[in-house]
Design a protein around this motif. Sequence first.
Motif, PDB file in Angstrom:
ATOM      1  N   GLN A  17       0.812  -1.213   0.000  1.00 16.87           N
ATOM      2  CA  GLN A  17       0.000   0.000   0.000  1.00 16.87           C
ATOM      3  C   GLN A  17       0.848   1.268   0.000  1.00 16.87           C
ATOM      4  N   GLY A  18       2.165   1.120   0.135  1.00 20.43           N
ATOM      5  CA  GLY A  18       3.048   2.274   0.055  1.00 20.43           C
ATOM      6  C   GLY A  18       3.624   2.745   1.373  1.00 20.43           C
ATOM      7  N   TYR A  19       3.363   2.032   2.453  1.00 18.44           N
ATOM      8  CA  TYR A  19       3.937   2.403   3.744  1.00 18.44           C
ATOM      9  C   TYR A  19       5.379   1.900   3.803  1.00 18.44           C
ATOM     10  N   THR A  20       6.296   2.788   4.100  1.00 21.82           N
ATOM     11  CA  THR A  20       7.712   2.409   4.176  1.00 21.82           C
ATOM     12  C   THR A  20       8.231   2.400   5.615  1.00 21.82           C
ATOM     13  N   ARG A  21       7.487   2.998   6.522  1.00 19.77           N
ATOM     14  CA  ARG A  21       7.826   2.960   7.953  1.00 19.77           C
ATOM     15  C   ARG A  21       6.811   2.051   8.632  1.00 19.77           C
ATOM     16  N   VAL A  59      12.214  -0.053  11.892  1.00 24.05           N
ATOM     17  CA  VAL A  59      10.946  -0.567  12.415  1.00 24.05           C
ATOM     18  C   VAL A  59      10.938  -0.487  13.942  1.00 24.05           C
ATOM     19  N   VAL A  60       9.738  -0.374  14.507  1.00 27.29           N
ATOM     20  CA  VAL A  60       9.573  -0.328  15.963  1.00 27.29           C
ATOM     21  C   VAL A  60       8.442  -1.265  16.361  1.00 27.29           C
ATOM     22  N   SER A  61       8.463  -1.682  17.615  1.00 25.73           N
ATOM     23  CA  SER A  61       7.379  -2.511  18.140  1.00 25.73           C
ATOM     24  C   SER A  61       7.197  -2.198  19.611  1.00 25.73           C
ATOM     25  N   ALA A  62       6.015  -2.483  20.120  1.00 21.31           N
ATOM     26  CA  ALA A  62       5.742  -2.262  21.539  1.00 21.31           C
ATOM     27  C   ALA A  62       4.614  -3.186  21.985  1.00 21.31           C
ATOM     28  N   THR A  63       4.740  -3.676  23.217  1.00 24.98           N
ATOM     29  CA  THR A  63       3.664  -4.395  23.887  1.00 24.98           C
ATOM     30  C   THR A  63       3.308  -3.566  25.110  1.00 24.98           C
ATOM     31  N   VAL A  64       2.132  -2.978  25.096  1.00 24.86           N
ATOM     32  CA  VAL A  64       1.774  -1.970  26.098  1.00 24.86           C
ATOM     33  C   VAL A  64       0.660  -2.497  27.003  1.00 24.86           C
ATOM     34  N   PRO A  65       0.461  -1.872  28.173  1.00 27.02           N
ATOM     35  CA  PRO A  65      -0.675  -2.245  29.017  1.00 27.02           C
ATOM     36  C   PRO A  65      -1.989  -2.074  28.267  1.00 27.02           C
ATOM     37  N   SER A  66      -2.972  -2.840  28.668  1.00 25.81           N
ATOM     38  CA  SER A  66      -4.270  -2.793  27.995  1.00 25.81           C
ATOM     39  C   SER A  66      -5.065  -1.576  28.467  1.00 25.81           C
ATOM     40  N   SER A  67      -4.644  -0.407  27.988  1.00 22.37           N
ATOM     41  CA  SER A  67      -5.336   0.835  28.348  1.00 22.37           C
ATOM     42  C   SER A  67      -5.302   1.791  27.171  1.00 22.37           C
ATOM     43  N   THR A 113       1.684   5.782  22.837  1.00 21.21           N
ATOM     44  CA  THR A 113       2.574   5.103  21.886  1.00 21.21           C
ATOM     45  C   THR A 113       2.365   5.638  20.470  1.00 21.21           C
ATOM     46  N   ILE A 114       1.116   5.804  20.077  1.00 25.01           N
ATOM     47  CA  ILE A 114       0.814   6.306  18.729  1.00 25.01           C
ATOM     48  C   ILE A 114       1.332   7.733  18.562  1.00 25.01           C
ATOM     49  N   ARG A 115       1.146   8.539  19.582  1.00 27.42           N
ATOM     50  CA  ARG A 115       1.625   9.934  19.526  1.00 27.42           C
ATOM     51  C   ARG A 115       3.144   9.960  19.339  1.00 27.42           C
ATOM     52  N   ASP A 116       3.842   9.127  20.102  1.00 30.10           N
ATOM     53  CA  ASP A 116       5.305   9.102  20.028  1.00 30.10           C
ATOM     54  C   ASP A 116       5.781   8.609  18.659  1.00 30.10           C
ATOM     55  N   TRP A 117       5.190   7.547  18.175  1.00 28.37           N
ATOM     56  CA  TRP A 117       5.617   6.978  16.896  1.00 28.37           C
ATOM     57  C   TRP A 117       5.386   7.934  15.728  1.00 28.37           C
ATOM     58  N   LYS A 135       5.098  11.178  15.781  1.00 26.46           N
ATOM     59  CA  LYS A 135       5.955  12.360  15.884  1.00 26.46           C
ATOM     60  C   LYS A 135       7.341  12.076  15.328  1.00 26.46           C
ATOM     61  N   ARG A 136       7.809  10.835  15.493  1.00 29.13           N
ATOM     62  CA  ARG A 136       9.159  10.483  15.067  1.00 29.13           C
ATOM     63  C   ARG A 136       9.232   9.997  13.622  1.00 29.13           C
ATOM     64  N   SER A 137       8.085   9.944  12.944  1.00 26.97           N
ATOM     65  CA  SER A 137       8.063   9.451  11.572  1.00 26.97           C
ATOM     66  C   SER A 137       7.713  10.579  10.604  1.00 26.97           C
ATOM     67  N   ASP A 138       8.606  10.834   9.659  1.00 26.99           N
ATOM     68  CA  ASP A 138       8.367  11.860   8.651  1.00 26.99           C
ATOM     69  C   ASP A 138       7.542  11.325   7.482  1.00 26.99           C
TER      70      ASP A 138
END
Length: 349
Positions: A177-181, A215-223, A230-234, A236-239
């Motif tokens: 689909q064109g996602y490179t990150r 690439v990045v990955s995360a296993t976060v608490p169920s909240s 996590t989404i905000r951080d990722w 922000k760091r992706s152009d």
Amino acid sequence: MKSAPLTVTDIAREAGVSRATVSYVLNDRRDVRVSEDTRGRILETARRLGYVGSPAARALRSGRGDVVLLLLPDWDISAQLELLLEEIGRLVAEYGLVCLRYEGEHWQGALHKLLSRISSACVVTFDPLHRDDRQALDSAGIPDISAQLLDHPGLPHTTALGQDTIVSAQIDHLLAQGYTRLAYLAVDEPRGRPFTEARVKAFHEICAQRQVDGVVSATVPSSAEAISDTIRDWTKRSDEPLGIAAWNDLVGLAITSAAADLDIAIPRQLGVIGGDNTRVAAFARPPISTVKFNLPAEARCIAARIAEVVGREAQHDSSNDDPTVEVVPRLSTALQATHGNDFDERETG
């Protein structure tokens, strides 16, 4: 006063046949000639009287029982795994056998106690057995079918549906689909950790094979807060547009909800693909791409192996089955459709 249990003699008297004929029919002896009319009359009489044979007696006569033990570790039984187990049970019933599901950690290391109480035709194992349990099976002479869903050192999965197969489908769809990150997101569920860890590991290995960098990955608490952070951080760091492979459709929904709160555009800035092909994904806004599992095909393969070890003829041919996993594309990953300001919010697939 409690009535005496029904016996073969009672059925023979009611059906007007000999005890031996009743015994042949109830034990499905096909090497003895009994007319179909007589066979039908005996079976109907047994049903009408409520006769229940002795499993122990049948096992003594046949050399093995009628029960297929499904031995499950202490896992979180997801909806998809539940469907797989139910389908195996349905198919095995066509062989005149009964599936008994045994779950949790209390049987592990003490399988000999279970086998001493249940006359089993065979067992199906979904994870490697402890040494003591393997010895118990061998001593009892009970065959086992390996339906291993996870990879272990030196012991790769023995089912068509591997965790790497699921993750590979997600990654390849996002790249197409064109996602490179790319990123992988899961929530921490203690009883589901073996599967989460397997998929995270597969994500990094497959991305390396596809030469996807950063690439990045995360296993976060169920909240919701942990997912949103996590989404905000990722992002922000992706152009570039970020494609996220989610553990399942529910996590995919949590990601799209967090993106809406953060004013992150889907799919232009963030693409999401889940797994399990549940209604949650289809009814979300935008609809979430997902991975569909061919569980009936998996169940047919396992049931055919059960039939083989217990000497029954397989009833279903799985050679023409559809692929094990299949991507169901929807708007959450339709990055190509956003080019040229012609974004269409209707579901695309």
